[in-house]
Design an enzyme around this catalytic site. Structure first.
Site, PDB file in Angstrom:
ATOM      1  N   ARG A  65     -14.568  -7.341   0.287  1.00  0.00           N
ATOM      2  CA  ARG A  65     -13.820  -6.945   1.493  1.00  0.00           C
ATOM      3  C   ARG A  65     -13.192  -5.543   1.328  1.00  0.00           C
ATOM      4  NH1 ARG A  65      -8.277  -5.384   2.666  1.00  0.00           N
ATOM      5  NH2 ARG A  65      -7.838  -5.980   4.813  1.00  0.00           N
ATOM      6  N   ILE A  66     -13.352  -4.736   2.343  1.00  0.00           N
ATOM      7  CA  ILE A  66     -12.742  -3.405   2.373  1.00  0.00           C
ATOM      8  C   ILE A  66     -11.829  -3.339   3.595  1.00  0.00           C
ATOM      9  CG2 ILE A  66     -13.170  -0.905   2.468  1.00  0.00           C
ATOM     10  CD1 ILE A  66     -14.624  -2.098   0.111  1.00  0.00           C
ATOM     11  N   GLY A  67     -10.626  -2.841   3.407  1.00  0.00           N
ATOM     12  CA  GLY A  67      -9.687  -2.730   4.533  1.00  0.00           C
ATOM     13  C   GLY A  67      -9.745  -1.357   5.182  1.00  0.00           C
TER      14      GLY A  67
ATOM     15  N   THR B  36       0.858  -1.194   0.000  1.00  0.00           N
ATOM     16  CA  THR B  36       0.000   0.000   0.000  1.00  0.00           C
ATOM     17  C   THR B  36       0.891   1.240   0.000  1.00  0.00           C
ATOM     18  OG1 THR B  36      -1.763  -1.096   1.192  1.00  0.00           O
ATOM     19  CG2 THR B  36      -1.575   1.276   1.551  1.00  0.00           C
TER      20      THR B  36
ATOM     21  N   GLY C 168      -0.880  -2.024   6.549  1.00  0.00           N
ATOM     22  CA  GLY C 168      -0.779  -3.263   7.320  1.00  0.00           C
ATOM     23  C   GLY C 168      -2.064  -4.059   7.226  1.00  0.00           C
ATOM     24  N   TRP C 169      -2.251  -4.915   8.174  1.00  0.00           N
ATOM     25  CA  TRP C 169      -3.388  -5.828   8.190  1.00  0.00           C
ATOM     26  C   TRP C 169      -4.631  -5.008   8.561  1.00  0.00           C
ATOM     27  CZ3 TRP C 169      -2.828 -11.197  10.965  1.00  0.00           C
ATOM     28  CH2 TRP C 169      -3.952 -11.977  10.657  1.00  0.00           C
ATOM     29  N   GLY C 170      -5.397  -4.633   7.521  1.00  0.00           N
ATOM     30  CA  GLY C 170      -6.447  -3.634   7.645  1.00  0.00           C
ATOM     31  C   GLY C 170      -7.468  -3.860   8.738  1.00  0.00           C
TER      32      GLY C 170
HETATM   33  N1  ASP Z   1      -4.043  -1.957   4.852  1.00  0.00           N
HETATM   34  C1  ASP Z   1      -4.314  -2.542   3.578  1.00  0.00           C
HETATM   35  C2  ASP Z   1      -5.574  -3.338   3.664  1.00  0.00           C
HETATM   36  O1  ASP Z   1      -5.795  -4.002   4.657  1.00  0.00           O
HETATM   37  C3  ASP Z   1      -3.236  -3.431   3.095  1.00  0.00           C
HETATM   38  C4  ASP Z   1      -1.850  -2.854   3.179  1.00  0.00           C
HETATM   39  O2  ASP Z   1      -1.600  -1.866   3.829  1.00  0.00           O
HETATM   40  O3  ASP Z   1      -0.963  -3.425   2.555  1.00  0.00           O
HETATM   41  O4  ASP Z   1      -6.334  -3.352   2.714  1.00  0.00           O
END
Ligand code: ASP
Length: 352
Positions: free
Chosen positions: A246-248, A218, A270-272
């Site tokens: 899915r939306i992060g 990202t 990161g892990w959204g």
């Molecule tokens: N935060 C983003 C998401 O979860 C992914 C990322 O940052 O790489 O969609």
């Protein structure tokens, strides 16, 4: 009467002095302005290890990060707005296949690319966001257009594309976003899913594979301009193998992006799901506003304490009204760069 008048004048004087003291104490800030203007960016956080990276690829990432941060820096140096600096900087990364944003976005389970982005203006607290668009070349541009040209904050899917078209934004064939590298990642994850996982929804393989074995990608940017305005933006393809629309966190104001001239600007990666639950970006700003924490203390607490305790992985780039900057992440690496008003460049990938 004379006594009454003297008493009145005395009271007025006292009242005036009190006001003066209150005002000046609000205005006096003992913190020194670190930078008149500044810019900080990321290109994703994750398991980015030196041993898995060739020298050529490392040089490519560094060159692109440097190109991007210098575009924004030049705008700011010439007196441009933080909004324009964030837009143009992110567009450099959206157009590069190296990052998981715009061209180079990761693939969904259905083999499509669905893009999310958001932007926030720290002066007005205006914001714009887009989720799940498939044919808009620059999602960050669309997020800003939603902020400036609509009465809404967030648009999604088909409707967002219709709005983008109406506003004259560049529409591309969905194949524009295709890269072989990302398509192969999807195939690898799907193969593993077939063989190793028990198809329990909660164990959806995209998390496992993307988090443990690769990087995210990202992109995000925060800028402070010469007028003291902070802007922040984030753009992403989300996570490989995502499904069901899915939306992060990236398009969620307060999670993926936040900006407030009173405190700071933040862009997350990161892990959204964890970033949404932790309200990462807003919490950093809130700790500064309500607890008078420094940028460094607030980012450290949210990433190393709150996010980590929940089990989330990733990081943020952050910049406060005084031009202090902070990179904070709990992963092995984060593609990152910054430039201050002296033109000093920081360019890093791994943890140090
Ligand atoms: N935060 C983003 C998401 O979860 C992914 C990322 O940052 O790489 O969609």
């Amino acid at each position: 009467m004379k006594t009454f008048l003297s008493l009145f004048i005395l009271l007025m004087l006292l009242f005036g002095c009190k006001n003066e003291t209150t005002n000046s104490s609000e205005e006096i800030n003992t913190e020194v302005q670190q930078n008149e203007f500044a810019i900080i960016i990321h290109g994703g956080a994750g398991t980015i290890l030196k041993e898995n990276m060739s020298d050529e690829l490392e040089a490519e990432y560094k060159a692109k990060l440097e190109e991007a941060v210098k575009v924004g820096y030049t705008i700011l140096k010439n007196g441009g707005t933080s909004q324009n600096a964030v837009l143009k900087t992110i567009q450099v990364m959206e157009e590069s296949p190296l990052f998981n944003a715009g061209k180079g976005a990761v693939f969904t389970n259905e083999g499509t690319n669905e893009l999310d982005a958001s932007f926030m203006d720290g002066k007005t607290l205006n914001a714009g966001a887009v989720a799940g668009v498939k044919n808009v070349k620059s999602p960050i541009e669309l997020a800003i257009k939603i902020m400036t040209d609509s009465e809404h904050v967030m648009l999604s899917g088909e409707g967002a594309s219709v709005f983008a078209k109406k506003k004259g934004l560049e529409i591309v064939d969905p194949s524009y976003f295709y890269t072989e590298k990302r398509f192969k990642s999807l195939q690898r994850i799907k193969d593993r899913e077939k063989t190793e996982l028990d198809h329990d929804d909660k164990k959806a393989a995209f998390y496992d594979a993307d988090i443990k074995n690769s990087k995210f990608g990202t992109v995000g940017c925060v800028a402070l301009d010469k007028k003291g305005n902070i802007a922040a933006g984030t753009s992403t393809g989300g996570m490989t193998n995502k499904r069901w629309g899915r939306i992060g966190d990236a398009p969620i104001i307060g999670s993926g992006t936040y900006a407030n001239n009173k405190t700071c600007g933040i862009s997350s990666t990161g892990w959204g799901e964890y970033f949404i639950r932790t309200q990462v970006a807003y919490d950093i700003s809130a700790q500064m506003e309500y607890q008078q924490k420094t940028l460094k203390d607030a980012t450290t607490d949210v990433i190393q304490n709150k996010l980590t305790k929940l089990g989330g992985t990733g990081g943020v780039v952050a910049l406060d009204k005084k031009g202090n900057m902070s990179f904070e992440f709990n992963t092995a690496g984060m593609y990152r760069a910054s430039m201050n008003d002296k033109g000093e460049l920081i360019l890093k990938i791994y943890k140090e």
